[in-house]
Write an enzyme that holds these catalytic residues in place. Sequence first.
Site, PDB file in Angstrom:
ATOM      1  N   ASP A   1       0.105  -4.039   5.048  1.00 53.37           N
ATOM      2  CA  ASP A   1      -0.627  -4.048   3.787  1.00 53.37           C
ATOM      3  C   ASP A   1       0.136  -3.124   2.828  1.00 53.37           C
ATOM      4  O   ASP A   1       1.072  -2.410   3.215  1.00 53.37           O
ATOM      5  CB  ASP A   1      -2.089  -3.612   3.974  1.00 53.37           C
ATOM      6  CG  ASP A   1      -2.975  -4.117   2.825  1.00 53.37           C
ATOM      7  OD1 ASP A   1      -2.431  -4.470   1.761  1.00 53.37           O
ATOM      8  OD2 ASP A   1      -4.206  -4.167   2.995  1.00 53.37           O
TER       9      ASP A   1
HETATM   10  C1  NOJ Z   1      -4.062  -4.539  -0.613  1.00 51.23           C
HETATM   11  C2  NOJ Z   1      -5.106  -5.378   0.049  1.00 51.23           C
HETATM   12  O1  NOJ Z   1      -5.710  -4.651   1.090  1.00 51.23           O
HETATM   13  C3  NOJ Z   1      -4.574  -6.683   0.610  1.00 51.23           C
HETATM   14  O2  NOJ Z   1      -5.651  -7.441   1.076  1.00 51.23           O
HETATM   15  C4  NOJ Z   1      -3.784  -7.399  -0.429  1.00 51.23           C
HETATM   16  O3  NOJ Z   1      -3.386  -8.658   0.046  1.00 51.23           O
HETATM   17  C5  NOJ Z   1      -2.610  -6.522  -0.802  1.00 51.23           C
HETATM   18  N1  NOJ Z   1      -3.105  -5.285  -1.377  1.00 51.23           N
HETATM   19  C6  NOJ Z   1      -1.652  -7.200  -1.774  1.00 51.23           C
HETATM   20  O4  NOJ Z   1      -2.198  -7.271  -3.038  1.00 51.23           O
END
Ligand code: NOJ
Length: 739
Positions: free
Chosen positions: A269
């Site tokens: 993430d």
């Molecule tokens: C953080 C989020 O937790 C995740 O779900 C998301 O896909 C990513 N950022 C990318 O934007």
Amino acid sequence: MMACQTDSASSDATDRQIENRIDELLSRMTIEEKIGQTNQLTLYGTTEELCAAISRGEIGSLLNVIDPADVNTLQRAAVEQSRLGIPLLIARDVIHGYRTVFPIPLGQAATFDPELIEQGARIAAVEASAAGVRWTFSPMLDISRDPRWGRIAESSGEDPCLTEAMGAAMVRGYQGGGADDPTSVAACAKHFVGYGASEGGRDYNSTSLTERQLRNIYLPPFRSALQSGAMTVMTSFNDNDGIPSTGNKWLLTDLLRNEWGYDGMVVTDWNSAGEMVTHGFAADTRDAARKAIAAGVDMDMMSHVYAQHLKELIEAGEVDEKQLDDAVRNILRVKFRLGLFDNPYIDTARIARVTYTEENLAAARRCAEESAVLLRNEGDLLPLDASKLRSVLVAGPLADAPAEQLGTWTFDGEPSHTVTPLAAIRAQYGDRLRIGFDAVADYSRQRLSPAQLAAFTTEASRYDAILLFIGEEAILSGEAHCLADLDLKGSQSELMAAARRSGKPVVTVIMAGRPLTIARDLANTDALLYAFHPGTMGGPALIDLIFGRAVPSGKLPVTFPVTTGQIPVYYAHHMTGRPATGNELLIDQTPVGAGQTSLGCTSYHLDAGFGPLFPFGYGLSYTTFAYDTPQLDKSFYTADETIHASCRLTNNGKRAATEVVQLYIRDRVGSTVRPVRELKDFRRVTLRPGESRIVEFELPADRLAFWGLDMQRKVEPGEFDLWIAGDSQSGTSTLFTIQ
Ligand code: NOJ
């Protein structure tokens, strides 16, 4: 090996060809070029700077490129100007639609309609791929049993079986009719794993899930998504039992690769590799890079730790170059499977042709219609008969709030294309009804004065019926938007009471990203539709439901608590040694000065009792359905047999309607304590007025397996109860035995 199951990529010949192409390419790559492939960045700097970095082979994937023309420019730098011509993978959070926004995933789950959800994901993929997006960070498969957690909006709710069905449907929809189809978008099963169980419902917080809980509850939706072909997996932010997922070798290698045989790509993430330093799990970013690659992370989203340290770590002998090669293989495999090497560019004119088509809008409308859950309908107020009304007051801060009704994570949804309930009722009934409108509050949190509320009562009394649209603004749920108090915000409870005081029939529609604690508000409305955030076509769908052109069929994908202090409250809880009986003395019945005893005591809250406000699976219709006792083809089964269960369902009302028929089981005695009920299957069944039908289920006994005392997945012999019912608390059970 679990190959991608879509038509072309799953064929052995194609797989072999892809592996050969990967080998050939890898043999020509420098360490720097390999590390470049593992580096995922968001847009930065000027296009020239970005193109220069891409042509040097420093970037493998970009997220948040939104202009289709830019996609081609950047892709050209990768394909035509970099030494090896490896295409970029363009990613985006396309969570519940691209331009045509569908209900939030929690609302989609309320449809219990995987085919429709698959169609929605396909539409999202066709629209997004026209903009150059070939990888979406969806589906989110986090089991969510805490409505305080803002991201419950992005989930399919509390249940593994429902989440599995919804997640697999989304994967099929995104990845479409063949992985190398140019409208195919790689799915990402996220967040691996346990993120939804964060302590206190506070985002990014720690979790304490045991391996048994992971295997029985949190992991199955991921397994199903991967078996449906999901090409990528994203690690979660949380540390579970002290180990951040991004550094969890047991999770990412032992389980995912070795046990499950997954051959897709694992991405972190956003900055979660770097955040292992903040966690105190890595000493510095160098250590974080080492721990992430050792755990099995292929691509680093936005923490730059691979780009900064992998070369030096390999040279120092702290990381084996083979680990990097494996990561690059997994990344290239996705790029080959998507056909990016053969077809890297997009037709920039396509987006105008494929977005907001009639078919897309119709599917979004149907999804919004099926996702609304009717929670109250006193005196059968709904559906309203337009021919018997002269005037209607449309009111509340969500009645005409196009951006809010789209919900969380809708970067590309456009409020200008969104049809609100106010616009829909004006378009459909404006020639027949006097339609008044008063938002009363500009946004859901706004406080209203007693004078404003009194004026609203006076105004409302001049109409034949009041349609009140309240709930949460989109920003009150979603990532990092958690709440400790789930009551209606601002003065919305008072607004409901003010509407009630008008003496006119009140229909309330709640648009929200989560269950709210509305127990005390129910008495102030005759009817209540819970619409979640219904998306682009929410307005027409809700007006159709209110006036009976459509009949509600949504069922709750998550338990609604009476009060926040009950959380976590979910239907598939374990049986305690002292379960509540329903006869408990509540706080007002407890005598002052009563003596302390533990005799006869049970598990409940003095001030909230035991039960929820509304159970999982619950939802009313404009008709009533009667369930007979379920019938089984046998009483005894072996673990490799299939249980044939059936039940007569009768539509006792005067309207054709669809019922979500749910099959639950309970394993009476296990080597470890089992849930009081578990959903195992469900089906949408449409019946004409008065019609009766036998609804049949084929349940392989293997679906009763669980990870018990010896941590092996198996079906334990013994007695089971089986219900076929309209929600998780009703129905009559039938007994069977596994020998
Ligand atoms: C953080 C989020 O937790 C995740 O779900 C998301 O896909 C990513 N950022 C990318 O934007």
